[in-house]
Design an enzyme around this catalytic site. Structure first.
Site, mmCIF file in Angstrom:
data_model
loop_
_atom_site.group_PDB
_atom_site.id
_atom_site.type_symbol
_atom_site.label_atom_id
_atom_site.label_comp_id
_atom_site.label_asym_id
_atom_site.label_seq_id
_atom_site.Cartn_x
_atom_site.Cartn_y
_atom_site.Cartn_z
ATOM 1 C CE LYS A 158 -3.925 -2.234 2.271
ATOM 2 N NZ LYS A 158 -4.979 -2.073 3.299
ATOM 3 C CE1 TYR A 205 -9.441 -2.337 -0.042
ATOM 4 C CE2 TYR A 205 -8.648 -0.582 -1.456
ATOM 5 C CZ TYR A 205 -8.403 -1.627 -0.589
ATOM 6 O OH TYR A 205 -7.113 -1.976 -0.274
ATOM 7 C CG ASN A 222 -3.629 -2.230 6.702
ATOM 8 O OD1 ASN A 222 -3.459 -1.927 5.531
ATOM 9 N ND2 ASN A 222 -4.633 -2.981 7.106
ATOM 10 C CG HIS A 235 -5.481 -6.269 -0.021
ATOM 11 N ND1 HIS A 235 -6.667 -6.154 0.647
ATOM 12 C CD2 HIS A 235 -5.674 -7.220 -0.986
ATOM 13 C CE1 HIS A 235 -7.561 -6.980 0.109
ATOM 14 N NE2 HIS A 235 -6.978 -7.633 -0.887
ATOM 15 C CD GLU A 241 -9.159 -9.048 -3.200
ATOM 16 O OE1 GLU A 241 -10.036 -8.744 -2.381
ATOM 17 O OE2 GLU A 241 -8.026 -9.461 -2.868
HETATM 18 P P1 CMP Z 1 -7.603 -4.457 3.772
HETATM 19 O O1 CMP Z 1 -8.033 -5.650 4.541
HETATM 20 O O2 CMP Z 1 -6.453 -4.534 2.903
HETATM 21 O O3 CMP Z 1 -8.861 -3.933 2.930
HETATM 22 C C1 CMP Z 1 -9.857 -3.133 3.538
HETATM 23 C C2 CMP Z 1 -9.171 -2.028 4.238
HETATM 24 O O4 CMP Z 1 -9.986 -1.096 4.864
HETATM 25 C C3 CMP Z 1 -8.343 -2.602 5.366
HETATM 26 O O5 CMP Z 1 -7.273 -3.295 4.814
HETATM 27 C C4 CMP Z 1 -7.979 -1.354 6.138
HETATM 28 O O6 CMP Z 1 -6.796 -0.766 5.647
HETATM 29 C C5 CMP Z 1 -9.151 -0.455 5.816
HETATM 30 N N1 CMP Z 1 -9.915 -0.219 7.028
HETATM 31 C C6 CMP Z 1 -10.590 -1.123 7.745
HETATM 32 N N2 CMP Z 1 -11.164 -0.525 8.817
HETATM 33 C C7 CMP Z 1 -10.835 0.791 8.757
HETATM 34 C C8 CMP Z 1 -11.116 1.918 9.568
HETATM 35 N N3 CMP Z 1 -11.877 1.804 10.670
HETATM 36 N N4 CMP Z 1 -10.611 3.108 9.199
HETATM 37 C C9 CMP Z 1 -9.854 3.226 8.071
HETATM 38 N N5 CMP Z 1 -9.549 2.177 7.263
HETATM 39 C C10 CMP Z 1 -10.031 0.974 7.606
#
Ligand code: CMP
Length: 140
Positions: free
Chosen positions: A11, A51, A114, A117, A128
């Site tokens: 990311k 998303y 984070n 993914h 995906e």
């Molecule tokens: P990922 O699982 O890669 O795909 C969905 C993403 O949504 C997840 O990683 C997080 O990075 C993001 N995400 C989930 N919950 C939150 C939140 N409360 N606030 C901001 N981003 C979020």
């Protein structure tokens, strides 16, 4: 039987901080082989579509803005039990809950930023992967 491919994105927080090479090393050291990989800038409409499952969530706008803020690295990875093993390698979505030694523990800075993914099911890994790669871009 569990499938043997998963999909990942490194990311914007991680590409921007120069962690791309270290994360790819961790993925290869963990036994995954790379079947497709590209460095790309997501457009707003691509991020919205990728998303779409989260479109009703309060963080959707922030997520789309973040995912288009800098380049990502998209990849299709292969290993036995790929989806589950990759999720173990990356750790929990929230970095403070990620286990020691996981990619998110090392490189994630927040729940949004984070670092990586990982697909959550074999079906989503296929969807995906096909979203980001033409069949001619994926090696056997
Ligand atoms: P990922 O699982 O890669 O795909 C969905 C993403 O949504 C997840 O990683 C997080 O990075 C993001 N995400 C989930 N919950 C939150 C939140 N409360 N606030 C901001 N981003 C979020």
């Amino acid at each position: 039987m569990a499938g043997n491919r998963t999909f990942t994105m490194i990311k914007p927080d991680a590409t921007g901080a120069g962690h791309t090479g270290k994360i790819i090393d961790k993925i290869i050291e963990a036994g995954f082989s790379i079947k497709a990989m590209k460095w790309a800038q997501l457009s707003t409409s691509q991020a919205q579509e990728f998303y779409a499952v989260h479109s009703e969530r309060p963080f959707y706008g922030e997520l789309v803005e973040y995912m288009t803020s800098a380049p990502i690295v998209a990849a299709i990875l292969e290993k036995d039990n790929a989806v589950e093993d990759f999720r173990t390698l990356i750790g929990a979505t929230k970095p403070e809950e990620a286990a020691e030694g996981t990619i998110r523990k090392m490189f994630a800075t927040s729940i949004a930023a984070n670092a990586v993914h990982g697909s959550d099911s074999d079906d989503n890994a296929k969807i995906e992967g096909e979203f980001h790669f033409a069949s001619t871009e994926v090696t056997a």
